[in-house]
Design a protein around this motif. Structure first.
Motif, PDB file in Angstrom:
ATOM      1  N   TYR B  51       0.832  -1.194   0.000  1.00  0.00           N
ATOM      2  CA  TYR B  51       0.000   0.000   0.000  1.00  0.00           C
ATOM      3  C   TYR B  51       0.868   1.246   0.000  1.00  0.00           C
ATOM      4  O   TYR B  51       1.835   1.339   0.737  1.00  0.00           O
ATOM      5  N   GLU B  56      -6.032   2.493  -2.642  1.00  0.00           N
ATOM      6  CA  GLU B  56      -7.275   1.764  -2.452  1.00  0.00           C
ATOM      7  C   GLU B  56      -6.967   0.386  -1.865  1.00  0.00           C
ATOM      8  O   GLU B  56      -5.926  -0.197  -2.167  1.00  0.00           O
ATOM      9  N   SER B  57      -7.868  -0.097  -1.024  1.00  0.00           N
ATOM     10  CA  SER B  57      -7.688  -1.410  -0.427  1.00  0.00           C
ATOM     11  C   SER B  57      -8.935  -2.246  -0.663  1.00  0.00           C
ATOM     12  O   SER B  57     -10.048  -1.735  -0.566  1.00  0.00           O
ATOM     13  N   ASP B  58      -8.747  -3.517  -0.991  1.00  0.00           N
ATOM     14  CA  ASP B  58      -9.945  -4.356  -1.121  1.00  0.00           C
ATOM     15  C   ASP B  58     -10.191  -5.142   0.165  1.00  0.00           C
ATOM     16  O   ASP B  58     -11.020  -6.027   0.222  1.00  0.00           O
ATOM     17  N   PHE B  59      -9.445  -4.801   1.205  1.00  0.00           N
ATOM     18  CA  PHE B  59      -9.581  -5.508   2.476  1.00  0.00           C
ATOM     19  C   PHE B  59     -10.575  -4.809   3.394  1.00  0.00           C
ATOM     20  O   PHE B  59     -11.407  -5.442   4.015  1.00  0.00           O
ATOM     21  N   ALA B  65      -6.966   2.344   2.190  1.00  0.00           N
ATOM     22  CA  ALA B  65      -5.826   1.661   2.808  1.00  0.00           C
ATOM     23  C   ALA B  65      -5.364   2.386   4.063  1.00  0.00           C
ATOM     24  O   ALA B  65      -4.782   1.788   4.959  1.00  0.00           O
TER      25      ALA B  65
END
Lengths: 215, 201
Positions: B51, B56-59, B65
């Motif tokens: 990151y 952007e985070s898909d978590f 992020a």
């Protein structure tokens, strides 16, 4: 018996060599230029989720870059502002505008707006905005005349050789620290003396070491 | 059947073809705007599974992020126990009347710079409430050189910048506390006031 080869066939070896040379040179130049960031990256202009105009905000209204990109002087990142910053003014101005709705939605629902990154450096490059600003490298030097852009596009290749050009010969790119966000700044006639003075006073020694940017 | 000796190498058509192709290639030269993301022929390790700031985070559910500190926690160095400096109020909850930053030339210069960046869009460069954003329809702020604002304690000004007041939003996320005080020191200069006990260097 007729000759099998016509007389011009005598020139074939020379012509073939010449053609090979020209083709080879063309192939090298083609790759040199069209595979380089000067071609692949400059001019990248993605469509953003909001039609935000730097021309209006930075030029017509004369708002300083740092009003929105407020961390640029103290952080490696020139932060994309939170929508809260947009709403400073847009709570009142044009609050019902169609174009502003993604911002309002993001503000109300507290979900980040997905801006598309324009200036991408490879992940193995550790660029720091703050140190460049402290040395007196202006925004426009790397980002072009953003104040004239309706849609932000990449103005410079941001390639390693392009970085090194300035790191080896920074003189023309240094300006007084209070002029960093001035889009109209031009080097004065005494730029050489000025740069020498600034480099001495601020201790500017641009690194050309691998580890300066890569870890 | 044509004899081999009649055939000529296509020199002239070849030159003509080149004359067409070269300018065509030149036409897609640099700075031609494109919405397509750059293609790197040799991607090296341009994209690594990590990151970066504002990524952007898909978590996480909100796709960001970057995370906020856990509620109720205080990062080292951010206790901000000094009420006069961080809230503009003294022990009795009254507004402080003296700027914790002495108005040195350095502080005033910093204050002027920050004022021009963050305040002048509405308040105007001279503090008269005539900024460019006001001309576009924002509610006009009061004139700093008016008597009511000259009499306002600096602590109240600090609170206004920090938390916002009426139409003015909070500037706590854009301005650090020391910059807010520097701006207030510069404001006092704009207002033609010096505070008791202050000395200009």
């Amino acid at each position: 018996m007729a000759q099998i080869f016509p007389p011009w066939a005598n020139r074939l070896p020379v012509l073939t060599l010449l053609a090979a040379a020209v083709l080879g040179l063309s192939a090298v130049s083609f790759v040199w230029y069209y595979f380089s960031p000067w071609y692949t990256d400059v001019g990248y202009r993605p469509t953003q989720p909001v039609f935000y105009s730097h021309l209006l905000h930075a030029d017509s209204l004369g708002i300083d870059c740092r009003y929105c990109h407020s961390d640029v002087e103290t952080s490696p990142t020139a932060n994309i502002p939170p929508v809260q910053t947009c709403m400073n003014c847009h709570k009142i101005i044009k609050a019902d505008s169609e174009r502003l709705q993604p911002v309002v939605q993001s503000y109300v629902t507290k979900t980040p707006l997905k801006w598309v990154r324009v200036h991408k450096l490879p992940d193995f490059v550790y660029f720091d905005h703050s140190i460049h600003l402290r040395a007196g490298v202006g925004c426009a030097g790397c980002h072009g005349r953003v104040n004239e852009m309706l849609v932000v596009s990449q103005a410079k290749p941001l390639s390693m050789s392009w970085c090194l050009d300035c790191h080896r010969h920074p003189d023309d790119h240094l300006r007084p620290p209070d002029q960093i966000t001035n889009m109209d700044w031009e080097p004065a006639a005494d730029q050489v003396e000025f740069a020498a003075k600034q480099k001495h006073e601020l201790g500017i020694e641009p690194t050309v070491d691998c580890s300066g940017c890569h870890r | 059947m044509p004899r081999l000796t009649d055939i000529r190498p296509p020199v002239i058509p070849g030159l003509l073809l080149l004359a067409v192709i070269v300018p065509l290639l030149g036409g897609c030269a640099r700075e031609s705007p494109s919405e397509k993301p750059p293609i790197h022929v040799v991607p090296d390790m341009d994209h690594q599974p990590k990151y970066k700031a504002q990524a952007e985070s898909d978590f996480f559910a909100d796709a960001s992020a970057m995370r906020l500190p856990v509620k109720g926690t205080v990062p080292r160095g951010y206790l901000r126990a000094d009420d006069a400096f961080y809230r503009g109020r003294d022990e009795t909850e009254a507004y402080v009347t003296a700027n914790p930053l002495p108005p040195t030339a350095e502080v005033l210069h910093r204050g002027e710079e920050r004022f021009n960046i963050y305040c002048s869009p509405c308040h105007g460069k001279g503090g008269r409430g005539d900024g460019t954003v006001v001309a576009r329809g924002f509610t006009q702020p009061p004139d700093f050189v008016s008597d009511s604002l000259r009499q306002m304690p600096v602590g109240q000004m600090f609170e206004a910048v920090t938390n916002g007041v009426r139409n003015m939003p909070s500037y706590r996320h854009q301005l650090r506390p020391e910059d807010r005080w520097a701006i207030i020191a510069y404001l006092r200069q704009l207002q033609g006031m010096t505070e008791p006990g202050d000395t200009l260097e």
